[in-house]
Write an enzyme that holds these catalytic residues in place. Structure first.
Site, PDB file in Angstrom:
ATOM      1  N   GLY A 221       0.831  -1.192   0.000  1.00  0.00           N
ATOM      2  CA  GLY A 221       0.000   0.000   0.000  1.00  0.00           C
ATOM      3  C   GLY A 221       0.867   1.244   0.000  1.00  0.00           C
ATOM      4  N   CYS A 222       0.270   2.372  -0.370  1.00  0.00           N
ATOM      5  CA  CYS A 222       1.052   3.608  -0.494  1.00  0.00           C
ATOM      6  C   CYS A 222       1.556   4.074   0.866  1.00  0.00           C
ATOM      7  CB  CYS A 222       0.229   4.689  -1.175  1.00  0.00           C
ATOM      8  SG  CYS A 222      -1.412   4.950  -0.480  1.00  0.00           S
ATOM      9  N   TYR A 223       0.685   4.112   1.874  1.00  0.00           N
ATOM     10  CA  TYR A 223       1.138   4.543   3.197  1.00  0.00           C
ATOM     11  C   TYR A 223       2.209   3.596   3.752  1.00  0.00           C
ATOM     12  CZ  TYR A 223      -2.909   7.762   3.589  1.00  0.00           C
ATOM     13  OH  TYR A 223      -3.834   8.764   3.418  1.00  0.00           O
TER      14      TYR A 223
END
Lengths: 331, 331, 331, 331
Positions: free
Chosen positions: A148-150
């Site tokens: 995921g990006c985070y």
């Protein structure tokens, strides 16, 4: 297959923001030969106006058989549920799969089904594609669960420190994200007039990316994401206390060793990174400062959520898996 | 009724952007006593979080009987179709109505039904509420059709020149609007990631506000609206040719005479107006320049689409109708 | 020199927005070998933090001798005055020069000195680098005057129509530009709090790009540029009347013939272009509509001012001059 | 003086963002009679185009004698150094002073001179103007040091909890501010093209507002401010641990008691506030959540930095000092 013969690739789920970025980047990649661009629900007539003269073929309906017969590697930019179904089907038939959804990221089945109800029951043969920390696994994987990006930003910043036991418990991650991270489906929260000139927090104590960060770090974190009025980019400010005896030099040493051979991680030291330097790139910039007397550490990490946090990292994984230089097509 | 006893008012359609602005401004108005805030489809529990401690009562379901019995004047921030039905019903029962929809703006029945299919068949007793040019009609009107945002700016700038026969045929209006003008319903076009960092034109040769502008000016115009990435404000650049013998002084004279007594029109001359000076105000700023040899006129007009282009002008009309000072509650 | 041996290039004036974009794009170009990045006023220690791991060498002080001895081609991202001095000096010593300033764009000496007071007295051997219309000249040129951002868009849209005599006199160009077009020097107008949420017009009847547009088209135009709150991109809305007997098909035909072999011009017909489709690309998208009864033509043209309007077009010219494919390094 | 006779006021330092907001709000205030608008360095001809038809008088040069003879109260929107000199001079001559600079905020002389080198040596008779917590002092003060924007939000959220001893040591304040907080002087950091689409942190471990927060709370904090691409508004995310035995109900109770009589503080509980609900208002919205097992508290606080964080709070203090209703002119 050697690095001089192009890999035949397909992109399934090309109409979302990550999918479009995948197609745009892959068309520029010298060793990728894009054969198919597909979307669930596409009809024959669907075109991508922004990609005219880059990709003029129509977007085609999703078709596993064609992906298997016409490509060597497939990038999935699909919703979790669909990816959970299609990913293993492709991998079982010999296609290498790079999945951008969350369906395969959590290894614990309980956590996985809590956060992604339709995710698969087993995840054998799956690599977690945080490139910098999984290069060896990637070569052998059949399916890569791209992070995921985070978590990409948080884990790149924190893992070298956590795995060296430099930090006290009680890590806080205050994340600020551009709005493309919320995807392409219009909603009240992402309506221009609601999000422009606004900042909001969401998912406090209940964002599924927290589970992913905790899985990778092995320690609990407090994670609060915010939407800020820009389109691309994530800025995470991380707060932690150094263990007694740990100083700024130890932090610098751990990060320096971790990323000495990583072309996309840039350590900026006490000069904090900014989103403008990573937007539209695959870089992850990491800065930090220590308040010496108290041992308070503040880190700042920046990535472009659609590149290093999605499409770019998937291609970076593709490069590693197929033996290309890690930076090919990404600089 | 005199100016010292407050007018009991209601706002119907309070959840859209213009409705919210109406409620916010009316709560600040010293001679308005807001009794009811209603919305179509509202349930008892609907609150307006942004107006907490200003308007803490719930938003109530639309109820004509209550509006008639509990208020003297009603502001309608409803969709055209609903306004077309409710407006006359209220006016017939003695309530003064200020309608912000398009249902009553076009006097020609054919044009009205072409652009607003569910608009009423007759429009007797209706005033077109461009305050600066209709003050006398407003006092006697039962229902005020408040102008569209684009026409408010265009007609205020052009009518003094057109009615003095200063311009050649062939007027061009290049309009740039903030995105709140598109309303509160999320759509692909108004999704943050689509409209941020973007400019787009729409409704070329087919925007219903063109019909309204042409009705008021009595001459044809070419009107092209654009969406620009800000929330509030309209900037219209107007191109026309002066008739032979007409010069900049004649333009200045016509505008000066037209607005000598208008507290919300500011003539900026050769210093062109900017949106920042009118945002969150009821002002309409108008500047112009003439390229003397060719007689080319360029005008620029700015308003806040939610204030002078909607809620503010409605209250300005309310002030005129009830005999208050035109600026009360609006500075 | 053939297309397989890289061309040694230098960038002089690398710290402005166009210069940075030049360096970023050239580092990605397979046939360019960037040897030098220079800036006027640079000291040895100047680094470009956003380009770390792409260009890690320091930015060096401007040095003509080194540019002559170490490069075959130089891109100039310097102020007009400096470019006027350095450009010919380099060209005279055999280096091919691609200049992004305005110093060499105007062929008429009077106009040139009016708008660019320190521009050179003679302009022999200089090609005007609007690639799509000057390919033949480019191969032979010693110095390429790359067009201004506004003229690039306007001339690409209009020249095929003007040169086919399709238009009546009286062309109006309403231009909207992102703020990077104003350069990197802070000013009140470009201060975030002044330009965010704002639209302003400037240079009405007095912008030097109007002279450049008129030079290329050979007819007068009314040109009004506006600043809108986004960073990259120009959107020009063009208004003209078709000559009697000219229809939409003639417009389409003229544009189609002009750009049949141009990989970076995309004709979108009645679907108007948007900035989001050209941002960060070298494309120029052109759409148009005709109001048949009146013969009113409305065109919309979009480019990224830093790419097709500056750095990208300069590299496109470099590709043509050195015999590379026009799109190399630019897709 | 009673509440029915207007107070004669002056604004000194009217050209900055806070000064303009002061003048705009005071012109709307029913009990303020604005007599003078002054600016350091102003000449007679200086006008405020955005305030035309609201304040048409020229901005006059700073003149203490005139302020003393023509006003009862003066609002200072001047730089620290100038405020440090003028504030006491006015107060000594009987004018009530509301100062928006930092010159008088820090009571400890060492801290004050460290962060504001030209601040006064003594601060007797000065009230710290965080209205909600200093109402009694305000009535008697001669000079009110209005709080900084960041401290206003942080102290309103935290003081009720800290003074009730609900929190463990180790408070973290992650602040996000719109760019108007950086003032009106153009700089590289606040240049549109640098701050748009960007997030940056600054002043880590070294921002003078941290000293002010710590003064008011009496405990150390870690404070990291960020610039985000919007104009008005501050969003602070606050992280702390509850002491053993303290739960969410205790937090709610402390905040509820503290602000039961405060018309501008809105407690939003588990629904986190957003900047859009406070922009252009004097409200401070506070939300919070507790992760029960770990006792982790997360709070979010929002204000408009130019209103509650500057001009609005100054007028709120003016209302309290002169015995007006606290909300007059501010809703």
């Amino acid at each position: 297959m050697n690095k001089y013969s192009p890999v035949r690739v397909g992109v399934a789920g090309v109409t979302g923001y990550a999918g479009l970025e995948l197609l745009r980047l892959l068309m520029r990649h010298p060793h990728a030969d894009v054969r198919l661009a597909m979307a669930s629900g596409a009809s024959e007539s669907k075109r991508l106006p922004g990609l005219a003269k880059i990709w003029d073929a129509p977007v085609e309906p999703l078709d596993i058989d064609r992906l298997v017969s016409e490509t060597d590697a497939v990038f999935l930019g699909l919703p979790d549920t669909l990816a959970a179904e299609i990913g293993p089907a492709l991998a079982d038939r010999g296609v290498r799969v790079f999945d951008l959804s969350g369906a395969f990221r959590l290894r614990d089945a309980g956590a996985r089904h809590r956060w992604y109800p339709h995710s698969p029951s087993a995840t054998a043969g799956i690599a977690y594609g945080l490139t910098e920390q999984r290069r060896l696994e990637l070569a052998a994987a059949r399916l890569v669960a791209c992070p995921g990006c985070y978590p990409t930003a948080a884990v790149l910043a924190l893992l070298p420190l956590v795995s060296s036991s430099l930090l006290e418990p009680g890590i806080i991650i205050d994340a600020k994200s551009g709005i493309s991270g919320a995807g392409k489906t219009p909603s009240e929260r992402t309506h221009f007039s609601e999000s422009h000139d606004n900042i909001s927090a969401y998912g406090v104590f209940g964002h599924r990316h927290a589970a992913e960060i905790e899985q990778e770090l092995g320690v609990p974190v407090t994670f609060v994401p915010h939407l800020v009025p820009l389109n691309r980019g994530i800025f995470e400010t991380i707060y932690a206390r150094l263990r007694p005896g740990v100083d700024a030099a130890a932090v610098e040493g751990a990060l320096g060793r971790a990323y000495a051979e990583s072309p996309f991680v840039r350590l900026t030291g006490a000069e904090f990174p900014e989103i403008k330097h990573v937007a539209h790139t695959n870089f992850c910039d990491i800065g930090w400062r220590v308040d010496a007397p108290g041992g308070q550490l503040v880190m700042a990490v920046c990535i472009d959520n659609l590149v290093k946090g999605a499409a770019g990292q998937a291609i970076q994984n593709f490069n590693v898996m197929f033996g290309f230089e890690e930076t090919v097509g990404l600089l």
